[in-house]
Design a protein around this motif. Structure first.
Motif, PDB file in Angstrom:
ATOM      1  N   TYR A  65       0.796  -1.227   0.000  1.00 53.33           N
ATOM      2  CA  TYR A  65       0.000   0.000   0.000  1.00 53.33           C
ATOM      3  C   TYR A  65       0.828   1.277   0.000  1.00 53.33           C
ATOM      4  O   TYR A  65       0.286   2.376   0.002  1.00 53.33           O
ATOM      5  CB  TYR A  65      -0.991   0.018   1.178  1.00 53.33           C
ATOM      6  N   LEU A 213     -14.710   3.695   3.803  1.00 51.28           N
ATOM      7  CA  LEU A 213     -14.208   3.933   2.448  1.00 51.28           C
ATOM      8  C   LEU A 213     -13.191   5.069   2.444  1.00 51.28           C
ATOM      9  O   LEU A 213     -12.169   5.005   1.746  1.00 51.28           O
ATOM     10  CB  LEU A 213     -15.365   4.249   1.500  1.00 51.28           C
ATOM     11  N   ALA A 214     -13.463   6.108   3.223  1.00 48.32           N
ATOM     12  CA  ALA A 214     -12.522   7.233   3.308  1.00 48.32           C
ATOM     13  C   ALA A 214     -11.184   6.773   3.879  1.00 48.32           C
ATOM     14  O   ALA A 214     -10.117   7.202   3.430  1.00 48.32           O
ATOM     15  CB  ALA A 214     -13.118   8.350   4.171  1.00 48.32           C
ATOM     16  N   LEU A 216      -9.970   3.666   3.748  1.00 48.35           N
ATOM     17  CA  LEU A 216      -9.330   2.739   2.815  1.00 48.35           C
ATOM     18  C   LEU A 216      -8.767   3.444   1.592  1.00 48.35           C
ATOM     19  O   LEU A 216      -7.883   2.903   0.918  1.00 48.35           O
ATOM     20  CB  LEU A 216     -10.326   1.657   2.386  1.00 48.35           C
ATOM     21  N   GLU A 217      -9.253   4.636   1.309  1.00 48.90           N
ATOM     22  CA  GLU A 217      -8.714   5.390   0.171  1.00 48.90           C
ATOM     23  C   GLU A 217      -7.235   5.706   0.356  1.00 48.90           C
ATOM     24  O   GLU A 217      -6.489   5.817  -0.603  1.00 48.90           O
ATOM     25  CB  GLU A 217      -9.516   6.674  -0.035  1.00 48.90           C
ATOM     26  N   GLY A 222      -9.870   2.662  -2.704  1.00 47.49           N
ATOM     27  CA  GLY A 222     -11.205   3.250  -2.756  1.00 47.49           C
ATOM     28  C   GLY A 222     -12.164   2.480  -3.633  1.00 47.49           C
ATOM     29  O   GLY A 222     -13.242   2.058  -3.201  1.00 47.49           O
ATOM     30  N   GLU A 223     -11.785   2.264  -4.892  1.00 48.34           N
ATOM     31  CA  GLU A 223     -12.679   1.594  -5.837  1.00 48.34           C
ATOM     32  C   GLU A 223     -12.877   0.126  -5.476  1.00 48.34           C
ATOM     33  O   GLU A 223     -13.977  -0.404  -5.592  1.00 48.34           O
ATOM     34  CB  GLU A 223     -12.128   1.722  -7.263  1.00 48.34           C
ATOM     35  N   ALA A 225     -12.698  -1.218  -2.501  1.00 47.39           N
ATOM     36  CA  ALA A 225     -13.548  -1.292  -1.319  1.00 47.39           C
ATOM     37  C   ALA A 225     -15.005  -1.017  -1.674  1.00 47.39           C
ATOM     38  O   ALA A 225     -15.920  -1.646  -1.137  1.00 47.39           O
ATOM     39  CB  ALA A 225     -13.065  -0.300  -0.263  1.00 47.39           C
ATOM     40  N   LYS A 226     -15.223  -0.080  -2.581  1.00 47.94           N
ATOM     41  CA  LYS A 226     -16.597   0.212  -3.022  1.00 47.94           C
ATOM     42  C   LYS A 226     -17.241  -1.025  -3.638  1.00 47.94           C
ATOM     43  O   LYS A 226     -18.419  -1.297  -3.432  1.00 47.94           O
ATOM     44  CB  LYS A 226     -16.594   1.361  -4.026  1.00 47.94           C
TER      45      LYS A 226
END
Length: 382
Positions: A65, A213-214, A216-217, A222-223, A225-226
């Motif tokens: 990451y 989500l914020a 994990l961004e 982000g995407e 996780a979404k």
């Protein structure tokens, strides 16, 4: 629970060291509060230590990451220093730390392990028929836990991906799998599908999801996780076949996997020695995930792919597991669950106040309004 290392031992850069001084002061204040109040559930200490150990972890472990999480957390902690006085700074730090516990740790920790009920089919289908049925469902959305379990078993060769033991139900159901296990003299045990990104985390409301989500961004997820929140939590890249007891340890942060640099799909297997000290199966120090050759060939023949577990999701879960163990958050969660099992009614003397406060703090997506002090605990805790 481990105390924060000294300033000389923190291993941070200049920015991190300036933050560390404040965290050490806050940890001291939190410990004094716990001692003076004789509190059983030490949320303030855990909140401060979560910040400290995440800061150290983000600095030391960038594989999977990058360095963005460290810079982001430095900014978030520094923003707490803008408060009007020392008490306000301390409160803001505790709140931020518990926010990471309530959101980021929760999204990767679950208590969903469950044993399948063995049964024997009257007529056992052939392995080819089973593969065909499973691959026919592959790629369809949304997947269920049952369908993704079948896909993961096929991908992982009907074995626990860590210990290599064969799935007992698959041996009961499929002659070919039983024959392979028998030829190798392999152990057969119950296996389950373990989620990397917690299946139980889907129960949160929109505010909870937005906060996660914020967070994990900052890992560049982000995407991804979404998509997991969008009903794809039961996807092959988010699950691993595990023996039942290992699954329980994985769910509770007592077992985790750390990516090995320059070795694709290879992970160091780490565990809490106190929790798995008497585990009956040998746990390897390193594993490499791969698609079972027969399954890979069958999938390729129908232009489909059996995806392996996602490296970045595993890396972030590893960070959460390390911090949860060092900070005491994992131990506290286990203690709360044990206490809840032993408790049915709120006590009149206030002795359950600590349990209630800690549990409600963790259940940030739910709210309860209590009239009186005789409400069953299960009504508040579930």
């Amino acid at each position: 629970m481990t105390s924060l290392p000294s300033l000389d031992e923190c291993g941070l850069d200049e920015t991190g060291r300036s933050i560390w001084r404040k965290l050490l002061e806050a940890e001291k204040t939190a410990l004094e509060y716990i001692r003076s109040n004789k509190a059983k559930y030490n949320d303030p200490v855990i909140g401060i230590r979560i910040l400290g150990f995440f800061l150290k972890d983000f600095r030391a472990h960038t594989l999977g990451y990058g360095s963005a999480p460290y810079a982001r957390l430095c900014r978030e902690i520094t923003s707490c220093f803008n408060k009007s006085d020392d008490k306000a700074i301390y409160d803001a730090l505790v709140e931020l730390g518990l926010r990471y516990r309530n959101y980021l740790l929760r999204v990767f920790r679950s208590n969903t392990g469950g044993r399948p009920t063995p049964s024997r089919h009257v007529s056992r289908p052939s392995f080819d028929v089973v593969k065909e049925r499973i691959l026919e469902e592959l790629g369809k959305a949304p997947q269920t836990k049952k369908s993704v379990r079948k896909q993961a078993l096929l991908r992982d060769g009907y074995r626990c991906a860590i210990t290599g033991v064969y799935d007992v139900q698959s041996c009961i159901d499929i002659d070919e799998i039983e024959a392979v296990a028998d030829r190798g003299g392999s152990i057969t045990l119950e296996t389950e599908v373990a989620h990397i990104f917690s299946e139980s985390a889907q129960d949160g409301d929109k505010e909870y999801a937005a906060t996660v989500l914020a967070m994990l961004e900052m890992f560049g997820l982000g995407e991804k996780a979404k998509s997991l929140y969008g009903g794809q939590v039961n996807s092959l890249h988010n699950v691993i076949t595990m023996e039942h007891n290992l699954h329980a340890a994985f769910d509770s942060f007592n077992l985790w996997l750390e990516p090995v640099a320059e070795h694709e799909n290879t992970y160091k297997v780490c565990w809490n020695p106190r929790r798995l000290k008497r585990f009956s199966l040998p746990i390897p120090s390193r594993i490499t995930f791969s698609v079972d050759p027969a399954a890979a060939a069958a999938a390729e023949a129908v232009n489909k792919e059996l995806m392996l577990p996602d490296r970045s999701l595993i890396a972030i879960r590893a960070a959460c597991a390390r911090v949860a163990n060092l900070s005491g958050a994992a131990e506290q969660a286990d203690q709360i669950l044990r206490d809840l099992e032993d408790t049915t009614v709120l006590a009149d003397d206030g002795s359950m106040a600590g349990l209630l406060s800690s549990r409600l703090s963790m259940l940030t997506s739910r709210f309860a309004y209590v009239h009186g002090n005789d409400v069953p605990a299960a009504q508040l805790m579930t």
